[in-house]
Each structure stands twice: as structure tokens, then as C-alpha cells.
Design a protein around this motif. Sequence first.
Motif, PDB file in Angstrom:
ATOM      1  N   ILE A  78       0.816  -1.216   0.000  1.00  0.00           N
ATOM      2  CA  ILE A  78       0.000   0.000   0.000  1.00  0.00           C
ATOM      3  C   ILE A  78       0.849   1.265   0.000  1.00  0.00           C
ATOM      4  CG2 ILE A  78      -1.977  -1.109   1.141  1.00  0.00           C
ATOM      5  CD1 ILE A  78      -1.214   0.604   3.643  1.00  0.00           C
ATOM      6  N   TYR A  79       2.041   1.212   0.609  1.00  0.00           N
ATOM      7  CA  TYR A  79       2.846   2.426   0.691  1.00  0.00           C
ATOM      8  C   TYR A  79       3.366   2.863  -0.677  1.00  0.00           C
ATOM      9  CZ  TYR A  79       2.571   2.535   5.749  1.00  0.00           C
ATOM     10  OH  TYR A  79       2.098   2.631   7.033  1.00  0.00           O
ATOM     11  N   ASP A  80       3.801   1.914  -1.481  1.00  0.00           N
ATOM     12  CA  ASP A  80       4.218   2.267  -2.844  1.00  0.00           C
ATOM     13  C   ASP A  80       3.017   2.707  -3.677  1.00  0.00           C
ATOM     14  OD1 ASP A  80       6.946   1.827  -2.499  1.00  0.00           O
ATOM     15  OD2 ASP A  80       6.794  -0.304  -2.980  1.00  0.00           O
ATOM     16  N   ALA A  81       1.869   2.048  -3.477  1.00  0.00           N
ATOM     17  CA  ALA A  81       0.658   2.420  -4.216  1.00  0.00           C
ATOM     18  C   ALA A  81       0.203   3.826  -3.842  1.00  0.00           C
ATOM     19  CB  ALA A  81      -0.453   1.411  -3.938  1.00  0.00           C
ATOM     20  N   MET A  82       0.237   4.155  -2.561  1.00  0.00           N
ATOM     21  CA  MET A  82      -0.182   5.489  -2.125  1.00  0.00           C
ATOM     22  C   MET A  82       0.799   6.557  -2.597  1.00  0.00           C
ATOM     23  SD  MET A  82      -1.831   4.955   1.706  1.00  0.00           S
ATOM     24  CE  MET A  82      -0.339   4.330   2.464  1.00  0.00           C
ATOM     25  N   LYS A  83       2.082   6.253  -2.568  1.00  0.00           N
ATOM     26  CA  LYS A  83       3.085   7.241  -2.984  1.00  0.00           C
ATOM     27  C   LYS A  83       2.870   7.660  -4.437  1.00  0.00           C
ATOM     28  CE  LYS A  83       8.074   8.121  -2.766  1.00  0.00           C
ATOM     29  NZ  LYS A  83       8.378   8.402  -4.168  1.00  0.00           N
ATOM     30  N   LYS A  84       2.466   6.710  -5.294  1.00  0.00           N
ATOM     31  CA  LYS A  84       2.212   7.022  -6.699  1.00  0.00           C
ATOM     32  C   LYS A  84       1.075   8.020  -6.867  1.00  0.00           C
ATOM     33  CE  LYS A  84       3.845   2.600  -8.575  1.00  0.00           C
ATOM     34  NZ  LYS A  84       3.436   1.340  -9.256  1.00  0.00           N
ATOM     35  N   LEU A  85       0.150   8.047  -5.912  1.00  0.00           N
ATOM     36  CA  LEU A  85      -0.996   8.955  -5.985  1.00  0.00           C
ATOM     37  C   LEU A  85      -0.654  10.362  -5.511  1.00  0.00           C
ATOM     38  CD1 LEU A  85      -3.746   6.534  -4.601  1.00  0.00           C
ATOM     39  CD2 LEU A  85      -3.347   7.165  -6.990  1.00  0.00           C
ATOM     40  N   PHE A 112      -6.551   0.643   1.265  1.00  0.00           N
ATOM     41  CA  PHE A 112      -6.505   1.944   1.922  1.00  0.00           C
ATOM     42  C   PHE A 112      -7.608   2.829   1.357  1.00  0.00           C
ATOM     43  CE2 PHE A 112      -3.731   2.079  -1.755  1.00  0.00           C
ATOM     44  CZ  PHE A 112      -3.965   3.314  -2.347  1.00  0.00           C
ATOM     45  N   LEU A 113      -7.763   3.999   1.964  1.00  0.00           N
ATOM     46  CA  LEU A 113      -8.796   4.942   1.555  1.00  0.00           C
ATOM     47  C   LEU A 113      -8.140   6.210   1.017  1.00  0.00           C
ATOM     48  CD1 LEU A 113     -11.950   5.491   1.665  1.00  0.00           C
ATOM     49  CD2 LEU A 113     -11.480   6.681   3.818  1.00  0.00           C
ATOM     50  N   GLY A 114      -8.714   6.760  -0.039  1.00  0.00           N
ATOM     51  CA  GLY A 114      -8.298   8.059  -0.543  1.00  0.00           C
ATOM     52  C   GLY A 114      -9.459   9.031  -0.469  1.00  0.00           C
ATOM     53  N   VAL A 115      -9.170  10.284  -0.116  1.00  0.00           N
ATOM     54  CA  VAL A 115     -10.198  11.329  -0.049  1.00  0.00           C
ATOM     55  C   VAL A 115      -9.767  12.482  -0.950  1.00  0.00           C
ATOM     56  CG1 VAL A 115     -11.484  12.915   1.425  1.00  0.00           C
ATOM     57  CG2 VAL A 115     -10.803  10.665   2.311  1.00  0.00           C
ATOM     58  N   LYS A 116     -10.632  12.813  -1.896  1.00  0.00           N
ATOM     59  CA  LYS A 116     -10.320  13.852  -2.885  1.00  0.00           C
ATOM     60  C   LYS A 116     -11.352  14.969  -2.789  1.00  0.00           C
ATOM     61  CE  LYS A 116      -9.444  14.334  -7.871  1.00  0.00           C
ATOM     62  NZ  LYS A 116      -9.450  13.583  -9.172  1.00  0.00           N
ATOM     63  N   VAL A 117     -10.879  16.186  -2.603  1.00  0.00           N
ATOM     64  CA  VAL A 117     -11.757  17.346  -2.505  1.00  0.00           C
ATOM     65  C   VAL A 117     -11.364  18.355  -3.576  1.00  0.00           C
ATOM     66  CG1 VAL A 117     -12.513  19.266  -1.038  1.00  0.00           C
ATOM     67  CG2 VAL A 117     -12.117  17.003  -0.027  1.00  0.00           C
ATOM     68  N   TYR A 118     -12.343  18.822  -4.320  1.00  0.00           N
ATOM     69  CA  TYR A 118     -12.081  19.770  -5.402  1.00  0.00           C
ATOM     70  C   TYR A 118     -13.363  20.535  -5.715  1.00  0.00           C
ATOM     71  CZ  TYR A 118     -14.320  16.045  -8.111  1.00  0.00           C
ATOM     72  OH  TYR A 118     -15.202  15.091  -8.574  1.00  0.00           O
TER      73      TYR A 118
END
Length: 480
Positions: free
Chosen positions: A197-204, A447-453
Motif C-alpha cells: 500500500i505504501y508504494d501504491a499510495m506514494k504514486k498517488l 486503503f482509503l483516498g479522499v479527494k476534494v475539489y
Amino acid sequence: MKKAICFLLGLLLGLQVFSQNKKDLVYFTTGLKIGEVTENSAVIWTRLCSQPLPNPITHQRKKAPYRAPLKYKNNQPVDELDGEVSGAFGEVKVKLISKNHQVELDWEFVSSLKDYTFKKAIKNLEPNTTYKVEILGRKHTRIRKKDKVTKPKKTSTKIVGQFTTAPSKNDIVPVFFTSSTCQYFWDYDDEKRGFKIYDAMKKLQPNFHCQTGDFVYYDKPGPMALNIAQARMKWHAINAWPASVDFYNNVPLYLQKDDHDLLSNDSYPGMQPFGEITYKDGLSIWYEQAPLVGKPYRTFRWGKDVQIWLLEGREFRSPNHLKDGKDKTIYGEEQKKWFAKSVKKSDATFKLFVSATPVVGPDRVSDKSDNHANIAFKKEGDWLRKFLKKHDMFVLNGDRHWQYVSKDTKTGLMEFSQGPSSDAHAQGWSPDDKKPEHKFLRVAGGFLGVKVYREKGKPTIEFIHYDVDGNEVNKEVVKK
């Protein structure tokens, strides 16, 4: 012959110098952490180490879930344990460098008293500004010889990272952050990197990361942390995974603790020791290893549209077994008053409640009694759910070993469970047991991602569940 002898003497001398220099080296094997970032401050944490790599993993693991090591001897010397990284006495120096601004601290000693860790809150930073982090380390013996103190070793090591401070509270900027929970060292899913997950999250490229507890597990084998040295070892091993180092060197962190980071399962003040570790010992180790200063409950603003609250669920709670009533609490009165006041004061577009434990659930009925989704804390839970919904908040929770999106049937409050940090750690719920509250259910890691725009001026928030490889598995979109 003379030339040969001179060559051999030179070679031996060279080896001796190399050996001496090698002894003088120190390392940042467990990386650095950039914590508690605001628009003008950050907390820098690191640890000075005596070895460039952690001890190799030599044990096989049992099948999931909880891939504990096989044939493991808990009484081994700590410096021989799989994943251990020994500390080093010496000095640490920090520099923060932006395009128009630089902060440079003096050299500071680290010692065994605090496990060779360094932690410093740095203020007067500029908002929405990218800073390069440079940390230097050097060994220092500090031996007195005839009233003369030895000089520090010239050999130094360096670790670098970067982060961007939060925007000012009225700035309208897009924000994306990630959140994760529950990472047992032996449930790693990449033999070289640690947790995928850490490598996956870093790419984001998240602006920041929320880790909602169970960062380590004192009460799971490999070793069972029955004394302070073994407890500290758990932090060394989990921090030294390369994927974790690369991620936390470059992504600001807001860290919360839960029961396994403090003592043992469902822990609370006054609980009996775990081995030789008392509740106070666990608390002391936590503050030593965590990149935060001040009170454990806090709130952070990221521009006009995002504010997060991180409450503390272990330090102020009533014993779990007490009868439920108006005085039984997880948060304590002081924290609840602070929370209610700060929420009412906020004008953020989206208010996010980041919790180490569930608020909505549903949770297991038979064997859980330590969170607001359980009947053991129903009275305070009812108050909390009503309050959160009244103020149009969303819950991001850790502790549960499955991913879900739930909507409370009484209040309509929505909760997003991150799920464990690896598939091997997923358990505790049947994927076929979908309750009326569930809008999404997946018993697996991620993991969870939260995107605000803002889209055409309209504020939008997305809650995105990912699997351990970073593939999107669910998305909930809410528009204001």
C-alpha cells in the motif's frame, strides 16, 4: 621483497582505517517522519541507527490471517530479532529548505534514554510551500580524556525528504489525502519492500496521510512485546521497511494510536501490565516514537474546503467492562468539550472525523465492547452520531479488518472504513454478511483516498477505496 612487504603493510593499514571508519558510521535506517503539518509548522522525527539495514528475516510464516512466524523464540536477544535495527549515540542536525526560505537547527544529541530518537517542532514556515528536508547524523563518543572531551566524528550520514505545508484557511485549492490502519509486521505482502500500500499510495502523491492506529502490535508474536526493549523493536522493524521509508520521507503524517500501539487488545487506563510493560510505559514509548507534540487530540485545516479532527480514544476512556451510562466515556469530558467547540467554530466546507475505532459500524456483536459501534458505549455513541450528522461530518475509521461504507440507519451519518494494510490481515467479517447499513463491503486489505475539489465552483468530495495494489474498488461522491 621490500615492495611486497610495504604493499601488504599498506593494505593492512588501509583495512584498519576502513574498519575504523565503518565503526564511526551511523545511519537513518528507520527513515524520517514529517508530522502535524499546518500552514506554518511541522514536527520532524527520526532515529539514529548503527546498522544500514535491518536484521534479515529468517523465519517462515503460518497461513493468513495473521501470518505469525513459525518456530519463533520470544526470549532471543533483541539485537538478534528479525527486522531489528539497533540505535546509535550521536548527533542530529535538521535543515528545511524552500525556494525563498531556510530553517537550520543546531546539532542535537540523541541517546538511549529515548531510543536514539529525535523530535522537534519547527515553526514560522510559509503556507502552501514545498520544503526539502535534510537531516544529517554523526557519531559522537563523548569520552573524556584528561578533562578533554573528544570531538565528534567527522563522518556523517544524510537522509532527505520533502513536504508541502498546508494552504491558508481561506485558500480554495484541491486536496487529496490517504488513510490506512492495522499493519502487523509479519503480514507484509512484499518480501523486499514490506507493505504494497505504501508504494501504491506514494504514486498517488497525496498531500498528507492519516494513519489511524495499530501501527504496531505489541500483543502479537514476532516477538510478543513483553518488555520495553521488545516494544521498541516493533517500531524499529515496521519503520525500516523500504516502502514505508520512501513514503513517510515524502508524505506528511497525522498519526493516531489504538490499543495495540499502547499495551494490548482493548486497552484502557488502569489496565493490568502486558508482560513487564505498564500502561504508563506504553504511553511513554508512544510519545517517543510518534511524530507529534502536545495534546493527542487535535484538528488541522487544509484550505477553505477541508478540516480534519483526530480524537484520542485510549488515554481518557472508562474501563470497557463498566455498565453503560451518562458517565461512561471513550473521550473524556475535556476532549468532548474541545471537540464540540472547535466543530461549531469551523467554517470548512467539508468536515472529516478521523477515528481510530468505528462510530457507525456495524461491528461484531459477540466479542467487541470497546468502540462507539458497540452497545458497551451506546449512550456516548448515540450522542456522537447525532452531533456528527448535525454538523454534516463524515467518519473515516480504522481498527476494522475489512473495508466498508456504512450509513447509519437512524441519523444518516456516513462512515468509511479503510480496511487493513494487507490482504493477509483481513478477517473478522463475512463478505456475504451485508447489513442494511452497508453501501459497500469488501473483506480484504487496502486503503482509503479522499479527494476534494471544485467543479464549476461547486465543492465536491470523493471517498475512494483502493486495494493493496492501488486499484480503485469503490467510490462515493458527495457534492455540496
